[in-house]
Design an enzyme around this catalytic site. Structure first.
Site, mmCIF file in Angstrom:
data_model
loop_
_atom_site.group_PDB
_atom_site.id
_atom_site.type_symbol
_atom_site.label_atom_id
_atom_site.label_comp_id
_atom_site.label_asym_id
_atom_site.label_seq_id
_atom_site.Cartn_x
_atom_site.Cartn_y
_atom_site.Cartn_z
ATOM 1 N N ASP A 96 3.832 1.088 12.008
ATOM 2 C CA ASP A 96 2.573 0.406 11.676
ATOM 3 C C ASP A 96 2.503 -0.998 12.278
ATOM 4 O O ASP A 96 1.414 -1.557 12.434
ATOM 5 C CB ASP A 96 2.411 0.296 10.145
ATOM 6 C CG ASP A 96 2.132 1.644 9.503
ATOM 7 O OD1 ASP A 96 2.055 2.650 10.224
ATOM 8 O OD2 ASP A 96 1.987 1.690 8.268
ATOM 9 N N LYS A 144 0.845 -1.218 0.000
ATOM 10 C CA LYS A 144 0.000 0.000 0.000
ATOM 11 C C LYS A 144 0.873 1.258 0.000
ATOM 12 O O LYS A 144 0.621 2.188 -0.763
ATOM 13 C CB LYS A 144 -0.898 -0.036 1.245
ATOM 14 C CG LYS A 144 -1.482 1.283 1.672
ATOM 15 C CD LYS A 144 -2.235 1.124 2.975
ATOM 16 C CE LYS A 144 -2.567 2.431 3.649
ATOM 17 N NZ LYS A 144 -1.405 3.149 4.230
ATOM 18 N N ASN A 145 1.904 1.267 0.832
ATOM 19 C CA ASN A 145 2.702 2.480 0.959
ATOM 20 C C ASN A 145 3.659 2.692 -0.213
ATOM 21 O O ASN A 145 4.320 3.726 -0.288
ATOM 22 C CB ASN A 145 3.467 2.484 2.287
ATOM 23 C CG ASN A 145 2.527 2.700 3.465
ATOM 24 O OD1 ASN A 145 1.335 2.940 3.276
ATOM 25 N ND2 ASN A 145 3.051 2.592 4.680
ATOM 26 N N ARG A 173 -4.614 9.980 4.106
ATOM 27 C CA ARG A 173 -3.406 10.783 4.274
ATOM 28 C C ARG A 173 -2.642 10.913 2.947
ATOM 29 O O ARG A 173 -2.000 11.915 2.657
ATOM 30 C CB ARG A 173 -2.525 10.099 5.337
ATOM 31 C CG ARG A 173 -1.175 10.694 5.553
ATOM 32 C CD ARG A 173 -1.246 11.971 6.350
ATOM 33 N NE ARG A 173 0.089 12.490 6.603
ATOM 34 C CZ ARG A 173 0.329 13.647 7.201
ATOM 35 N NH1 ARG A 173 -0.668 14.404 7.596
ATOM 36 N NH2 ARG A 173 1.555 14.044 7.390
ATOM 37 N N CYS A 204 -5.449 8.166 9.363
ATOM 38 C CA CYS A 204 -5.621 7.681 10.733
ATOM 39 C C CYS A 204 -5.297 8.782 11.734
ATOM 40 O O CYS A 204 -4.364 9.558 11.522
ATOM 41 C CB CYS A 204 -4.695 6.496 10.986
ATOM 42 S SG CYS A 204 -5.152 5.039 10.043
ATOM 43 N N ARG A 256 -9.055 0.132 4.545
ATOM 44 C CA ARG A 256 -8.153 1.088 3.879
ATOM 45 C C ARG A 256 -6.826 0.424 3.518
ATOM 46 O O ARG A 256 -6.160 0.850 2.571
ATOM 47 C CB ARG A 256 -7.886 2.302 4.790
ATOM 48 C CG ARG A 256 -9.097 3.221 4.896
ATOM 49 C CD ARG A 256 -8.719 4.558 5.525
ATOM 50 N NE ARG A 256 -7.395 4.917 5.122
ATOM 51 C CZ ARG A 256 -6.440 5.341 5.939
ATOM 52 N NH1 ARG A 256 -6.682 5.513 7.211
ATOM 53 N NH2 ARG A 256 -5.250 5.636 5.473
ATOM 54 N N ARG A 274 -0.378 15.434 12.809
ATOM 55 C CA ARG A 274 0.282 15.002 11.578
ATOM 56 C C ARG A 274 0.463 16.215 10.665
ATOM 57 O O ARG A 274 -0.209 16.354 9.639
ATOM 58 C CB ARG A 274 -0.534 13.895 10.878
ATOM 59 C CG ARG A 274 -0.618 12.635 11.705
ATOM 60 C CD ARG A 274 -1.312 11.501 10.976
ATOM 61 N NE ARG A 274 -0.440 10.799 10.059
ATOM 62 C CZ ARG A 274 -0.800 9.689 9.407
ATOM 63 N NH1 ARG A 274 -1.991 9.175 9.574
ATOM 64 N NH2 ARG A 274 0.045 9.103 8.581
HETATM 65 C C1 UD1 Z 1 3.892 6.992 6.089
HETATM 66 C C2 UD1 Z 1 3.087 5.733 5.901
HETATM 67 C C3 UD1 Z 1 2.487 5.276 7.208
HETATM 68 C C4 UD1 Z 1 3.575 5.134 8.264
HETATM 69 C C5 UD1 Z 1 4.431 6.394 8.343
HETATM 70 C C6 UD1 Z 1 5.645 6.242 9.232
HETATM 71 C C7 UD1 Z 1 2.327 5.970 3.617
HETATM 72 C C8 UD1 Z 1 1.179 6.145 2.701
HETATM 73 N N1 UD1 Z 1 2.047 5.999 4.938
HETATM 74 O O1 UD1 Z 1 2.991 7.995 6.571
HETATM 75 O O2 UD1 Z 1 1.839 4.028 7.010
HETATM 76 O O3 UD1 Z 1 2.970 4.915 9.516
HETATM 77 O O4 UD1 Z 1 4.915 6.753 7.044
HETATM 78 O O5 UD1 Z 1 6.429 5.171 8.804
HETATM 79 O O6 UD1 Z 1 3.440 5.769 3.203
HETATM 80 N N2 UD1 Z 1 5.816 14.936 10.219
HETATM 81 C C9 UD1 Z 1 6.003 16.274 10.457
HETATM 82 N N3 UD1 Z 1 5.920 17.133 9.386
HETATM 83 C C10 UD1 Z 1 5.671 16.697 8.116
HETATM 84 C C11 UD1 Z 1 5.474 15.331 7.895
HETATM 85 C C12 UD1 Z 1 5.550 14.464 8.969
HETATM 86 O O7 UD1 Z 1 6.225 16.694 11.587
HETATM 87 O O8 UD1 Z 1 5.611 17.532 7.204
HETATM 88 C C13 UD1 Z 1 5.855 13.992 11.355
HETATM 89 C C14 UD1 Z 1 4.500 13.327 11.610
HETATM 90 O O9 UD1 Z 1 3.683 14.118 12.425
HETATM 91 C C15 UD1 Z 1 4.873 12.045 12.276
HETATM 92 C C16 UD1 Z 1 6.223 11.724 11.635
HETATM 93 O O10 UD1 Z 1 6.697 12.907 11.037
HETATM 94 O O11 UD1 Z 1 5.043 12.210 13.655
HETATM 95 C C17 UD1 Z 1 6.184 10.618 10.615
HETATM 96 O O12 UD1 Z 1 5.310 10.958 9.581
HETATM 97 P P1 UD1 Z 1 5.592 10.501 8.097
HETATM 98 O O13 UD1 Z 1 6.842 9.675 8.042
HETATM 99 O O14 UD1 Z 1 5.490 11.685 7.231
HETATM 100 O O15 UD1 Z 1 4.361 9.546 7.844
HETATM 101 P P2 UD1 Z 1 3.431 9.516 6.580
HETATM 102 O O16 UD1 Z 1 4.220 9.797 5.349
HETATM 103 O O17 UD1 Z 1 2.210 10.308 6.866
#
Ligand code: UD1
Length: 417
Positions: free
Chosen positions: A305, A22-23, A92, A116, A397, A121
């Site tokens: 995850d 998925k990711n 997301r 989620c 999802r 986030r």
């Molecule tokens: C992706 C994965 C999700 C996984 C996560 C962490 C996908 C579609 N989803 O989510 O399944 O749980 O990586 O491995 O690939 N953050 C900031 N600022 C930003 C972006 C992120 O502070 O601009 C913080 C978030 O609040 C969070 C952390 O970074 O605490 C990790 O988020 P991120 O790695 O971006 O996760 P996703 O890409 O949303």
């Protein structure tokens, strides 16, 4: 509202082949818009985030269809300027459309993405990286708007946290920027390497993905291609944790054991026997686990995850376990539901503490997020008796059909209606 009925207490046995991750597929579907010609992705499960992405692509004006596990995306020259709020706010991964729509349309207004509820986030890293590449960026509580009056220009940018999504947004944007972009502090998840491999096969020049520094020589035309994304390591983790908790013997095919190292080591420490090759994992468990403590964090640590899934497997382990998540503030919303089954669990800050119990009781459970919901399925499979799980839409999802997934291993799950 759909409900899962799970008759627990049976060992899991059999073989399963893992679908595309998925990711990986979700950012790739957005990245396909950067190409001039069609892309075709293989072995794609019809999960709800995939069907939502297809609907989003349609509404934006691209042709996109799923048929028999194959997703074909025909890009357009330009797209609708406003992305539909209902679709964007339901996952997301909508954030992945920000960079491709900016590059193609020169301006994009995107409702804030959903997904989620795991704590705050923010998307500040996506936005500050795009600004460093030359975009004008503004946001309010509900929308983000980006625009460019001239092409993006390569730059050096350092991420203050290794965000998976921000790394992927900036790799996509840098492919269209003039000149060289160097991104430091990048996330190292295998799905980022997968995205870079897909884009490189389309003609991009990305090096260093999988390490903390990624370099992109931008401005090259991209031609769509046929691509099979990596197998889903979180689906693999779901099945491995369930088999560890229930007992049994399962063989996972089309998986990458190296990407599951942190989890496999923990399951071995808990008492499972694990035999792996490059692309298979065989796990044997007698269902009597020992407590272990684990910390989830950026790759190559245990995947965040997988944290709730491992926690679910440890609810009956002898002794005191702790699972800590360093990525999200509120990973363990599922704890309250575990407690309904008689589990002895406490959330302390970002940790879940577990005092193993002999038996879990069946209960009426409510899934509140994707992986927490899958963790309830794992717990219910290892309880004696029939549990009901509401909130299946969250689980859908990320899993094409979780009842069929475990049904193939001899578990008794029914979905109603
Ligand atoms: C992706 C994965 C999700 C996984 C996560 C962490 C996908 C579609 N989803 O989510 O399944 O749980 O990586 O491995 O690939 N953050 C900031 N600022 C930003 C972006 C992120 O502070 O601009 C913080 C978030 O609040 C969070 C952390 O970074 O605490 C990790 O988020 P991120 O790695 O971006 O996760 P996703 O890409 O949303």
């Amino acid at each position: 509202m759909a409900q899962l009925l799970v008759k627990g207490g049976r060992p899991l046995t059999g073989e399963l082949s893992m679908p595309a991750a998925k990711n990986s597929i979700l950012p790739m579907m957005a990245a396909a818009l950067l190409c001039e010609t069609d892309s075709c992705f293989e072995q794609v499960p019809a999960l709800r985030d995939v069907t939502t992405s297809l609907a989003l692509l349609h509404q934006l004006g691209a042709k996109a269809q799923w048929s028999g596990g194959r997703v074909r995306i025909c890009p357009a020259k330009q797209y609708g300027k406003a992305a539909p709020q209902k679709l964007v706010s339901s996952m997301r991964s909508s954030i992945f459309y920000l960079a491709p729509l900016l590059v193609k349309n020169h301006t994009v207004t995107l409702p804030k993405p959903g997904g989620c509820r795991l704590g705050a986030r923010p998307i500040d890293l996506h936005l500050s990286g795009l600004a460093a590449l030359g975009a004008s960026v503004c946001e309010d509580a509900n929308f983000v708007k980006c625009s460019i009056s001239r092409p993006l220009v390569g730059t050096n940018f350092c991420l203050s946290f290794p965000s998976v999504g921000a790394t992927e947004t900036l790799v996509m944007a840098a492919c269209s920027a003039k000149g060289t972009t160097t991104l430091c502090g990048c996330a190292k998840e295998p799905e980022i390497v997968d995205l870079a491999n897909y884009l490189n096969r389309c003609g991009a020049q990305i090096t260093g993905a999988g390490g903390s520094c990624i370099t992109v020589q931008g401005g090259r035309p991209l031609t769509g291609c046929r691509y099979t994304p990596l197998p889903d390591r979180i689906t693999a983790a779901t099945v491995l944790c369930a088999a560890a908790a229930c007992g049994g013997r399962i063989l996972l095919e089309n998986t990458r054991s190296g990407q599951l190292s942190a989890l496999l080591q923990l399951l071995e420490r808990a008492g499972c026997r694990v035999y792996s090759t490059f692309d298979t994992v065989l796990l044997e468990s007698d269902g009597h686990l020992r407590a272990v403590s684990a910390q989830a964090g950026p790759y190559p640590q245990l995947a965040t995850d997988a944290g709730p899934l491992l926690a679910a497997a440890l609810l009956k382990a002898s002794g005191q376990s702790t699972v800590t998540d360093t990525v999200f503030e509120a990973r363990f919303a599922c704890a309250e539901q575990f407690a309904k089954m008689g589990a002895r669990v406490w959330v302390k800050g970002r940790s879940l503490q577990i005092a193993g119990v002999r038996q879990l009781e069946p209960a009426h459970l409510n899934a509140q997020d994707l992986r927490g919901g899958a963790a309830l399925v794992v717990a219910a499979l290892s309880a004696r008796g029939e549990s009901q799980i509401d909130g299946v839409c969250h689980i859908d999802r990320g899993y094409e059909d979780i009842a069929a997934l475990f049904g193939a291993l001899g578990a008794k799950l029914t979905r109603t209606p």
